[in-house]
Enzyme design. Sequence first.
Site, PDB file in Angstrom:
ATOM      1  N   GLU A  21     104.293  38.065 189.633  1.00 47.20           N
ATOM      2  CA  GLU A  21     104.587  36.677 189.150  1.00 47.20           C
ATOM      3  C   GLU A  21     103.604  35.697 189.626  1.00 47.20           C
ATOM      4  O   GLU A  21     103.116  35.882 190.541  1.00 47.20           O
ATOM      5  CB  GLU A  21     106.057  36.322 189.358  1.00 47.20           C
ATOM      6  N   ASP A  67     109.499  28.896 191.451  1.00 44.81           N
ATOM      7  CA  ASP A  67     109.921  27.522 191.427  1.00 44.81           C
ATOM      8  C   ASP A  67     111.330  27.399 191.889  1.00 44.81           C
ATOM      9  O   ASP A  67     111.516  27.557 193.293  1.00 44.81           O
ATOM     10  CB  ASP A  67     109.538  26.916 190.367  1.00 44.81           C
TER      11      ASP A  67
HETATM   12  P1  IMP Z   1     111.509  29.385 188.083  1.00 43.68           P
HETATM   13  O1  IMP Z   1     112.319  29.761 187.160  1.00 43.68           O
HETATM   14  O2  IMP Z   1     112.039  27.782 188.199  1.00 43.68           O
HETATM   15  O3  IMP Z   1     111.195  29.866 189.564  1.00 43.68           O
HETATM   16  O4  IMP Z   1     110.236  28.944 187.239  1.00 43.68           O
HETATM   17  C1  IMP Z   1     108.949  29.818 187.345  1.00 43.68           C
HETATM   18  C2  IMP Z   1     108.276  29.780 186.232  1.00 43.68           C
HETATM   19  O5  IMP Z   1     107.842  28.264 185.811  1.00 43.68           O
HETATM   20  C3  IMP Z   1     106.779  30.294 186.447  1.00 43.68           C
HETATM   21  O6  IMP Z   1     106.646  31.457 186.202  1.00 43.68           O
HETATM   22  C4  IMP Z   1     106.009  29.301 185.822  1.00 43.68           C
HETATM   23  O7  IMP Z   1     105.847  29.837 184.528  1.00 43.68           O
HETATM   24  C5  IMP Z   1     106.602  28.038 185.773  1.00 43.68           C
HETATM   25  N1  IMP Z   1     106.100  26.965 186.830  1.00 43.68           N
HETATM   26  C6  IMP Z   1     106.740  26.442 187.837  1.00 43.68           C
HETATM   27  N2  IMP Z   1     106.062  25.714 188.614  1.00 43.68           N
HETATM   28  C7  IMP Z   1     104.936  25.735 187.970  1.00 43.68           C
HETATM   29  C8  IMP Z   1     103.470  24.798 188.324  1.00 43.68           C
HETATM   30  O8  IMP Z   1     103.594  24.345 189.220  1.00 43.68           O
HETATM   31  N3  IMP Z   1     102.878  25.147 187.518  1.00 43.68           N
HETATM   32  C9  IMP Z   1     102.712  25.973 186.428  1.00 43.68           C
HETATM   33  N4  IMP Z   1     103.843  26.598 186.054  1.00 43.68           N
HETATM   34  C10 IMP Z   1     104.968  26.539 186.957  1.00 43.68           C
HETATM   35 MG    MG Z   2     105.462  32.007 184.366  1.00 44.44          MG
END
Ligand code: IMP
Ligand code: MG
Length: 181
Positions: free
Chosen positions: A97, A101
């Site tokens: 991945e 986030d």
């Molecule tokens: P999570 O489910 O919140 O962990 O989101 C992860 C996904 O959010 C990643 O695969 C990215 O597609 C997107 N994402 C989270 N933070 C960023 C960032 O700073 N820049 C670009 N995409 C992000």
């Molecule tokens: Mg992503």
Amino acid sequence: MPEIGPVLVPAGEIQRKVRELGERITRDYAGQNLLLVGILRGAFVVLSDLIRQIEIPCEVDFMEVSSYGAGTTSSGVVRILKDLEEDISGRHVLIVEDIIDTGLTLSYLRRSLLARKPASLEICALLSKPARRRVELDVKYLGFEIPDEFVVGYGLDYAGCYRNLPDICILKPEVFGGAAS
Ligand code: IMP
Ligand code: MG
């Protein structure tokens, strides 16, 4: 590009880290047949660099997922847009991945892939924002921990753009109208 702020991780540093991760993976999976699962679309750049640093037989497959909702935050509701082509039962699977986030996307994916009975399932992520984590997640191979900033480049996008930047850069907050959260 005026919307792009400072470089957070320069290309050279990314390459060094990816090489190191590739060496660890090569050691850890020696004698095993590895299936790398790239999460589209962001992970295609890191996956293409990483696979060339792995010196054991391995295969590649992809999944595309999307969180409902637009903007710069994850909603926690994950939709599988494209599923794997491979049957992963009994296989050693490594999810690749771009960034973690909240952790909600990978936590969902992990559960859903575990139900298919792989021999092992681990996570490799280039970036992580620990300050934003909402669920606990065991990430065996991690590139960099970064502060709570929205970043683009090296595969990472904002509204589909900037994936082609060789460095990982901070997107100016005025581009998306405020703080990353
Ligand atoms: P999570 O489910 O919140 O962990 O989101 C992860 C996904 O959010 C990643 O695969 C990215 O597609 C997107 N994402 C989270 N933070 C960023 C960032 O700073 N820049 C670009 N995409 C992000
Ligand atoms: Mg992503």
